[in-house]
Every structure is written in structure tokens, then in C-alpha cells.
Scaffold this motif. Sequence first.
Motif, PDB file in Angstrom:
ATOM      1  N   UNK A  27       1.066  -1.244  -0.144  1.00 47.33           N
ATOM      2  CA  UNK A  27       0.064  -0.218  -0.109  1.00 47.33           C
ATOM      3  C   UNK A  27       1.003   1.234  -0.052  1.00 47.33           C
ATOM      4  N   UNK A  28       2.042   1.124   0.817  1.00 45.72           N
ATOM      5  CA  UNK A  28       2.854   2.484   0.813  1.00 45.72           C
ATOM      6  C   UNK A  28       3.437   2.670  -0.479  1.00 45.72           C
ATOM      7  N   UNK A  29       4.051   1.686  -1.129  1.00 49.20           N
ATOM      8  CA  UNK A  29       4.589   1.514  -2.554  1.00 49.20           C
ATOM      9  C   UNK A  29       3.441   2.079  -3.596  1.00 49.20           C
ATOM     10  N   UNK A  30       2.274   1.907  -3.434  1.00 51.89           N
ATOM     11  CA  UNK A  30       1.582   2.119  -4.613  1.00 51.89           C
ATOM     12  C   UNK A  30       1.067   3.671  -4.284  1.00 51.89           C
ATOM     13  N   UNK A  31       0.886   4.145  -3.085  1.00 50.80           N
ATOM     14  CA  UNK A  31       0.693   5.472  -2.781  1.00 50.80           C
ATOM     15  C   UNK A  31       1.868   6.492  -3.260  1.00 50.80           C
ATOM     16  N   UNK A  32       3.093   6.108  -2.847  1.00 52.74           N
ATOM     17  CA  UNK A  32       4.238   6.740  -3.266  1.00 52.74           C
ATOM     18  C   UNK A  32       4.517   6.904  -4.857  1.00 52.74           C
ATOM     19  N   UNK A  33       4.039   5.696  -5.478  1.00 52.19           N
ATOM     20  CA  UNK A  33       4.261   5.797  -7.055  1.00 52.19           C
ATOM     21  C   UNK A  33       3.136   6.766  -7.795  1.00 52.19           C
ATOM     22  N   UNK A  34       1.939   6.761  -6.744  1.00 56.64           N
ATOM     23  CA  UNK A  34       0.876   7.736  -7.455  1.00 56.64           C
ATOM     24  C   UNK A  34       1.341   9.153  -7.241  1.00 56.64           C
ATOM     25  N   UNK A  35       1.928   9.338  -6.040  1.00 48.40           N
ATOM     26  CA  UNK A  35       2.398  10.659  -5.646  1.00 48.40           C
ATOM     27  C   UNK A  35       3.530  11.244  -6.587  1.00 48.40           C
ATOM     28  N   UNK A  36       4.184  10.530  -6.962  1.00 45.45           N
ATOM     29  CA  UNK A  36       5.473  10.742  -7.989  1.00 45.45           C
ATOM     30  C   UNK A  36       5.190  10.875  -9.459  1.00 45.45           C
ATOM     31  N   UNK A  37       4.277  10.330  -9.661  1.00 49.09           N
ATOM     32  CA  UNK A  37       3.525  10.062 -11.317  1.00 49.09           C
ATOM     33  C   UNK A  37       3.610  11.656 -11.882  1.00 49.09           C
ATOM     34  N   UNK A  38       4.403  11.609 -13.131  1.00 47.71           N
ATOM     35  CA  UNK A  38       4.822  12.993 -13.937  1.00 47.71           C
ATOM     36  C   UNK A  38       5.845  13.739 -13.386  1.00 47.71           C
ATOM     37  N   UNK A  39       6.558  13.439 -12.282  1.00 44.68           N
ATOM     38  CA  UNK A  39       7.697  14.039 -11.842  1.00 44.68           C
ATOM     39  C   UNK A  39       8.972  13.619 -12.349  1.00 44.68           C
ATOM     40  N   UNK A  40       9.647  14.470 -13.192  1.00 43.92           N
ATOM     41  CA  UNK A  40      11.051  14.085 -13.685  1.00 43.92           C
ATOM     42  C   UNK A  40      12.230  14.503 -13.259  1.00 43.92           C
ATOM     43  N   UNK A  41      13.187  13.902 -13.492  1.00 41.64           N
ATOM     44  CA  UNK A  41      14.555  14.564 -12.767  1.00 41.64           C
ATOM     45  C   UNK A  41      15.037  15.460 -13.684  1.00 41.64           C
ATOM     46  N   UNK A  42      15.768  16.449 -13.221  1.00 41.33           N
ATOM     47  CA  UNK A  42      16.296  17.570 -13.964  1.00 41.33           C
ATOM     48  C   UNK A  42      17.414  17.090 -14.860  1.00 41.33           C
ATOM     49  N   UNK A  43      17.452  17.904 -16.246  1.00 39.76           N
ATOM     50  CA  UNK A  43      18.437  17.414 -17.336  1.00 39.76           C
ATOM     51  C   UNK A  43      19.864  17.973 -16.712  1.00 39.76           C
TER      52      UNK A  43
END
Length: 234
Positions: A27-43
Motif C-alpha cells: 500500500x505504501x509503494x502504491x501511494x508513493x508511485x501515485x504521488x511521484x507520477x509525472x515528476x521527472x528528474x532535472x536534465x
Amino acid sequence: MKLNSTVLLTLILLVLMLGAGSVSAFWGFTLGSAALKGVTAPDARPTSKYTSAKSAKEQHAGVAFLKEDQILKIVKSRIEGKTKAAKSRKKDDDDEQVNTSKAKKEEKSTPAAEQEKPQEGFPINAQSEGVSLSVQSARFSGGALLLKVQMQNKGKDSVRFLYSFLDVSDDKGRTLSASTEGLPSELPVNGSPVSGTVSIPTPLLDNVKRISLALTDYPAQRLRLEVPNIPVER
């Protein structure tokens, strides 16, 4: 027996704890993935930084400042260009106005010249007691013969006329009906010449070559103005 029950209870609790931990982790992994969805690392690639810096440098280099003397030359040339254009437009307007004035003068002068040009065989004059009657021209127009007539009084007294007494006859002695326009009912002494028109319907002039006019004053009838042999040309 008691020992076996304790061991079994312990194993059940252990299984429940492991299951609860697994569920919590998932459940923690699922919530974390949903929260970080669309966030990319700086180039952080060095090539991208180089490209951005080069673009900014090119934009900065593209801005060029003019010198003061160049600005003054540009302003001066524009002012001179506007001045020349304004002068050219003013000259064109003046030329057009002059041409228009000439055309109007020619239009006005041409009809006057034609009217002043005497018709062959005219004028035909008659005079009595200082009063003159002159037929200036005879032309057909609008279904009638138009006689242009001029009258003037150089006698001692003013003279009155009633144009219903105007006698118009043809070369065969027949009386013709006629109407007048512009002729005065009274001629003052030493007045200016007065012009008018005597109109005779064209159908009355079939096979007629000459006509005559006769007019007397009213009511005294002291004078008689006779203009014979007025040529009628079609």
C-alpha cells in the motif's frame, strides 16, 4: 498439549504480522508511485547547458545599437522625403485646380461665343418714335420657331405694351398664333436693351419661308413697330 497450543498460536500471530507488513508495504509503494507520477528528474547533461548558454549569447549578440550620426541621418532623410512628397502633392493639386478652372472658363466662353455669333440675315430692325424692335435670330427648337427679340426705348416717354396685340403673319398673309416670354410690359425712357423670345408652333409654318411682326403700344397706340420678311429656315 498445552505446549502445542502455544506454538500454534505463536505461528498464527507470526503469519498475521507478516501478512500485515506485506499489505502495508504494498500500500505504501502504491501511494508513493501515485504521488511521484509525472515528476521527472532535472536534465543534468552538459550538452544541454551548453546549448542554452549559446542561445542566450546569440540573442544578446543580435541586439545592435545605432550610432548618433546614423540616427540623425535616418531622421533627416525621412523628414526630407515627407517634405518632397508634400510639395509634390501640393503641386499636383495646384495643377489640377488650374486645369479645372481653365475647363470651366472654356465651357462658359464657348456658349457665349456661339450666342454672340450673328445668324446670317440678322438682326432685322424696326423703329418708331424712338422705340426700337430688333429680331436677333430665328431658330427651330422643341417644336417651335424661336425668335430672339430685343427692345429699347430712346424716346421722350415710357411706353407700355400688351403682347396680345402682337401681330404675326406669314408670307401668304395668314395670321399666326404666337406667345412671348421675357418681353417687358413697359419700356422706361433711356433704359437698357431688354431681350425676350417670340415662339411660333412649327406646324403653323409648313411651306412658309418668311414671316412678319407688327406691334403697337397700349393703350395710346401712338407708335407701330413692323419687322417684315423674317427668313424661316429649317
